[in-house]
Design an enzyme around this catalytic site. Structure first.
Site, short mmCIF file in Angstrom:
data_model
loop_
_atom_site.label_atom_id
_atom_site.label_comp_id
_atom_site.label_asym_id
_atom_site.label_seq_id
_atom_site.Cartn_x
_atom_site.Cartn_y
_atom_site.Cartn_z
N LYS A 169 -3.54 6.00 7.68
CA LYS A 169 -3.31 6.39 5.94
C LYS A 169 -3.94 7.74 5.49
CE LYS A 169 -3.39 3.48 1.83
NZ LYS A 169 -3.81 2.35 1.18
N SER A 192 -0.71 -0.19 -1.54
CA SER A 192 -0.63 0.98 -1.53
C SER A 192 -0.28 1.73 -0.21
CB SER A 192 -1.72 1.88 -1.99
OG SER A 192 -2.65 1.65 -1.38
N SER A 197 -3.36 -3.98 -0.55
CA SER A 197 -2.33 -2.78 -0.15
C SER A 197 -2.15 -2.70 1.34
CB SER A 197 -3.44 -1.44 -0.58
OG SER A 197 -3.13 -1.40 -1.88
#
Length: 490
Positions: free
Chosen positions: A79, A154, A178
């Site tokens: 990420k 997210s 997330s």
């Protein structure tokens, strides 16, 4: 070779060990798949093809010389809020669109030390603030099951990349859901460990008392491999807990084949099955709970804080921490800087107004308001007290159960560009946020489809009980095949 992207981490590791394919061949396969299909999905911000192939060649050389690390040469991706030395670390924001990290996050280093190969950095909601991955400076991520729908957020880039077969596993971060909510929307498995299990050093902070990194994979076993690699005590992180990392992979191998969940008490909180939960989603959760029972588990009624209260508590505390953490991005030291500022005030104002997107600005303003002199006691302090009460309710529930099962999200993935209000979008995390307030470990795994779109079930464990989450999911996935479904990207 055309089906390498369908292999599990264990199958990949075994294939490398038995020389069915090389790490270079494997890495090139994934890079080719990304090049072919990610234009439609947009899961990557940066693809480090040359670096990955260089690492793959080194992995093959080391293996030939007798290196026995089982995961040597297995591809993955990070990420984009995790610092990776020499590679862009953007947090999905214009503010950091040119920031090249000068060092590795501890968990990035830990994963590299196990021999994993990073294919690049994955798209995300800006500064991890969002539930749909439409709030990235680099464009929305698309759900591979339906390219007109959101992947969740997210960590939407991470979830969609695993679901698309671009990587077998990926890192994510979870501040209020997330990892788990995009895992649900994209039909993959995602685990957020106990707060303090994985070092936060080198992870760009959103809300420091909530943020925790975790893992995405197709299965609990895939997640266990990556989580085991990234976990461990780190003296550079004051919130890291000096606790031994269990052999989660080894424990999964011992899960019994007959009635593997015998004796397990699964708490079912009715507060999480009420208003707002889609009826078809609820039906899939109920079906999964019946499978748990067939595998030997007992369902127990428990009570938790009303999720609407946890939602309100989170959106007072997390933005407050964000307003403090993001104050460092001021156009002076690094990151985006406005052009031709008239004076210092103009530099600060325009750099932040132009560098941050609308959702990040909204949360900074909300947090600043909650921390302001006139409202600190009325809002922030009161919310901190409620946070403790939420934890108490979890601890009380765990007196009568070993694990708690809830829906991960109230709906399946919704359409891109639906123009939902912020409050409607925030409701997507209504079942996941309590876990972060309490610092508990939690996992989402796929349990079926509604209208061709995945549904996830959330498991919540006691502190440090990641093994219970993984073992329960592994038993369920041994009896079902939802985690093996793949979207048809071509």
């Amino acid at each position: 070779m055309t089906t390498l992207h369908t292999l599990s981490v264990r199958e990949i590791a075994d294939g490398l060990h038995t020389k069915q394919f090389s790490s270079v061949e494997l890495t090139q396969h994934f890079l080719d798949r990304i090049a072919t299909h990610d234009k439609a999905v947009n899961s990557f911000v940066t693809v480090t093809a040359d670096l990955a192939l260089e690492q793959a060649r080194l992995a093959d050389d080391l293996r030939a010389k007798g290196d026995t690390r089982p995961l040597l040469g297995v591809p993955m991706a990070h990420k984009d809020n995790l610092c990776t030395q020499g590679v862009l670390t953007t947090c999905g924001s214009k503010m950091l669109s040119n920031f090249v990290a000068p060092y590795n996050a501890t968990l990035v280093e830990n994963i590299a030390n196990q021999g994993f190969i990073s294919l690049g950095k994955l798209n995300m909601d800006e500064f991890a603030m969002g539930s749909d991955n439409e709030k990235s400076y680099f464009g929305a991520v698309h759900n591979p099951y339906d390219l007109d729908r959101v992947p969740g957020g997210s960590s939407g880039g991470s979830a969609s990349a695993v679901a698309s077969g671009f990587v077998p596993v990926a890192t994510g971060s979870d501040t209020g859901g997330s990892i788990r909510q995009p895992a649900s929307f994209c039909g993959v498995t995602g685990i957020k460990p106990t707060y303090g299990r994985v070092s936060r050093f080198g992870m760009v902070a959103y809300a420091s008392s909530f943020d925790q990194a975790g893992a995405f994979g197709r299965s609990a076993l895939d997640c266990a491999y990556l989580l085991q690699a990234m976990s461990g005590y780190d003296p550079k992180d004051s919130t890291s807990v000096n606790k031994e990392v269990p052999n989660w992979v080894g424990e999964l191998d011992k899960v019994a084949s007959d009635k593997p969940l015998a004796g397990l008490r699964v708490g079912v909180p009715q507060e999480y099955f009420g208003t707002g939960l889609n009826a078809d989603v609820k039906a899939k959760i109920d079906d999964a709970l019946k499978v748990y029972q067939e595998l030997g588990a007992t369902l127990v009624d428990v009570h938790l804080t009303d999720p609407q209260i946890t939602l309100a508590t989170y959106y007072l505390l997390a933005p407050a921490e964000a307003s403090s953490n993001l104050s460092r991005f001021d156009g002076v030291r690094y990151g985006y800087r406005c052009e031709n500022p008239a004076d210092l005030h103009d530099l600060y104002t325009r750099s932040r107004s132009e560098g941050f997107g609308a959702e990040v600005q909204r949360r900074i303003i909300m947090g600043t308001y909650a921390l302001s002199a006139g409202y600190f006691d009325a809002y922030y302090v009161k919310a901190q007290k409620v946070r403790r009460l939420i934890l108490n309710d979890f601890l009380k529930a765990f007196e009568t159960c070993d694990i708690i099962a809830t829906p991960t999200a109230p709906t399946v993935a919704y359409k891109l560009g639906e123009n939902l209000s912020p409050a409607e979008i925030y409701m997507g995390d209504v079942y996941t946020i309590g876990v972060n307030l309490a610092g508990l470990p939690s996992l989402s795994h796929p349990v079926g489809f509604v209208g061709g779109l995945p549904v996830g079930l959330q498991l919540i464990g006691k502190h440090w009980a990641e093994n219970t989450l993984l073992n329960t999911t592994h038993a369920y996935q041994g009896a079902t095949a939802f985690h093996k479904e793949l979207p048809k990207l071509g």
